[in-house]
Design an enzyme around this catalytic site. Sequence first.
Site, mmCIF file in Angstrom:
data_model
loop_
_atom_site.group_PDB
_atom_site.id
_atom_site.type_symbol
_atom_site.label_atom_id
_atom_site.label_comp_id
_atom_site.label_asym_id
_atom_site.label_seq_id
_atom_site.Cartn_x
_atom_site.Cartn_y
_atom_site.Cartn_z
ATOM 1 N N ARG A 47 -27.634 38.242 -18.470
ATOM 2 C CA ARG A 47 -28.363 38.238 -17.127
ATOM 3 C C ARG A 47 -28.113 36.794 -16.822
ATOM 4 O O ARG A 47 -27.855 36.775 -15.382
ATOM 5 C CB ARG A 47 -29.625 38.928 -16.886
ATOM 6 C CG ARG A 47 -30.308 38.740 -15.522
ATOM 7 C CD ARG A 47 -31.471 39.760 -15.310
ATOM 8 N NE ARG A 47 -32.297 39.887 -16.418
ATOM 9 C CZ ARG A 47 -33.206 39.080 -16.675
ATOM 10 N NH1 ARG A 47 -33.449 38.053 -16.183
ATOM 11 N NH2 ARG A 47 -34.036 39.363 -17.707
ATOM 12 N N TYR A 99 -20.607 42.966 10.027
ATOM 13 C CA TYR A 99 -20.819 44.066 9.267
ATOM 14 C C TYR A 99 -21.982 44.903 9.361
ATOM 15 O O TYR A 99 -23.073 44.299 9.233
ATOM 16 C CB TYR A 99 -20.428 43.605 7.915
ATOM 17 C CG TYR A 99 -20.677 44.730 6.661
ATOM 18 C CD1 TYR A 99 -19.851 45.578 6.831
ATOM 19 C CD2 TYR A 99 -21.649 44.633 5.755
ATOM 20 C CE1 TYR A 99 -19.704 46.924 5.927
ATOM 21 C CE2 TYR A 99 -21.438 45.587 4.976
ATOM 22 C CZ TYR A 99 -20.804 46.911 4.911
ATOM 23 O OH TYR A 99 -20.713 47.813 3.852
ATOM 24 N N ASP A 171 -19.719 35.076 6.202
ATOM 25 C CA ASP A 171 -19.304 36.020 5.529
ATOM 26 C C ASP A 171 -17.618 35.864 5.793
ATOM 27 O O ASP A 171 -17.010 36.236 6.562
ATOM 28 C CB ASP A 171 -19.497 37.387 6.035
ATOM 29 C CG ASP A 171 -19.058 38.654 5.242
ATOM 30 O OD1 ASP A 171 -18.054 38.386 4.719
ATOM 31 O OD2 ASP A 171 -19.612 39.631 5.338
ATOM 32 N N LYS A 196 -13.159 43.589 -1.747
ATOM 33 C CA LYS A 196 -11.989 43.802 -0.856
ATOM 34 C C LYS A 196 -10.828 43.142 -1.273
ATOM 35 O O LYS A 196 -10.401 43.564 -2.598
ATOM 36 C CB LYS A 196 -12.532 43.488 0.636
ATOM 37 C CG LYS A 196 -13.999 43.899 0.984
ATOM 38 C CD LYS A 196 -14.097 45.421 0.910
ATOM 39 C CE LYS A 196 -15.294 46.116 1.358
ATOM 40 N NZ LYS A 196 -16.371 45.376 2.311
HETATM 41 C C1 LIG Z 1 -17.741 45.274 2.557
HETATM 42 C C2 LIG Z 1 -18.252 44.359 3.355
HETATM 43 C C3 LIG Z 1 -19.125 43.743 2.969
HETATM 44 C C4 LIG Z 1 -20.180 44.487 1.651
HETATM 45 O O1 LIG Z 1 -19.521 44.365 0.720
HETATM 46 P P1 LIG Z 1 -20.027 45.434 -0.716
HETATM 47 O O2 LIG Z 1 -19.088 44.984 -1.733
HETATM 48 O O3 LIG Z 1 -19.501 46.800 0.073
HETATM 49 O O4 LIG Z 1 -21.243 45.420 -0.839
HETATM 50 C C5 LIG Z 1 -19.853 42.879 3.734
HETATM 51 N N1 LIG Z 1 -19.196 42.036 4.523
HETATM 52 C C6 LIG Z 1 -17.961 42.540 4.891
HETATM 53 C C7 LIG Z 1 -17.401 41.744 6.123
HETATM 54 C C8 LIG Z 1 -17.474 43.691 4.344
HETATM 55 O O5 LIG Z 1 -16.172 44.283 4.586
#
Ligand SMILES: *Cc1c(COP(=O)(O)O)cnc(C)c1O
Length: 372
Positions: A47, A99, A171, A196
Amino acid sequence: MRVETLAVHGGHGADAATGAVAPPIYLSTTFERETDGSLPHGYLYARDATPNRAALERVLAALEGGRAAAAFSSGMAATMAVFQSLAPGDHVILPTSVYYGTRKLLDQVFARWGLTMTSADMQDADKVAPALRPTTRLVWVESPSNPLLAVADIERIAAIAHDAGARCAVDNTWATPVAQRPLALGADLVMHSTTKYLGGHGDVTGGALVSREDDEFFQRVRTVQTAGGAVAAPFDCWLVVRGIKTLPYRMRAHTANATAVAEFLASHPKIEAVHYPGLATHPGHSIAFRQMSAFGGMVSVQVRGGREASLRVTSRVKVFTRATSLGGPESLVEHRASVEAPGSGTPDNLLRLSIGLEHADDLIADLDQALG
Ligand SMILES: *Cc1c(COP(=O)(O)O)cnc(C)c1O
């Protein structure tokens, strides 16, 4: 070193124990102590840290130009760790276009824990200062935003946050460190959904934070990560490290394909609007041109005829797959309002396209026949 080299070598060298060039996956949850009680390799318990997570955190820090990184089990776990590192009564500024899950987390979880939140349309950096309060501790930026591809001036907004004694987190999921490096523009923290483009193959869920400084705030983030335990598993870290090796080349192809698709759609009579920061007509184009080295693989379009007409397009595609998420080799199409709650602000005729690694001509032909 350049991004291509960091992507390949930034996480690990050949395995010291065996010479393996591809990194081994260490599943062990626990690590042996020396007779004097010390931990010769620095690992104690999974962890806290594992070799595969350490490799992922190293390459992420290298790519974003940060001092420290923390990998999580999802993008939202990473975002949560930022909010959990704040305190009740703290105020957060969020972009109007953000998001959907990020806003949901603040509205449905953190409001009850005493975080307050204001939205500001960050396409105009001048809208941020009026949203500041004496208790503002964090300005959250997402550029380009999901799903509207709104572009925010990171350098200006980070400066506004700092003047007010607040941190600026970005982000960077849609841009990736190949196209945009928020820490170099003055941001304090970068967040990624590694699900992603970084994972890049649609087969791993993960998230990460990268910090400009290994400071007191990041130590709090680290405590949330290791004490809370929403950590990325060894195989998941291994998959993201592997995905990152080809990220610079994949982003080039995603961008080239998305540019071709966006240009095709911009002149199509059945399309009302195309949202792609690479188009000169995009309201954030000049900022994007300055702060990004590539415009990325995400394109959103508004179809003439409203919700029904846009759903009809999704029912006819053959190369595109009707699915959420983004950043993989397969092109995906999603009627975005359907997965967000009513009142999210996403237009009912908006389709979000994740442009994959197929040939651009095949993608354009598919959209052309689907539009009819
Ligand atoms: C998909 C996404 C998230 C969330 O990520 P997860 O891996 O699905 O928890 C946050 N910000 C953006 C811009 C995203 O496209």
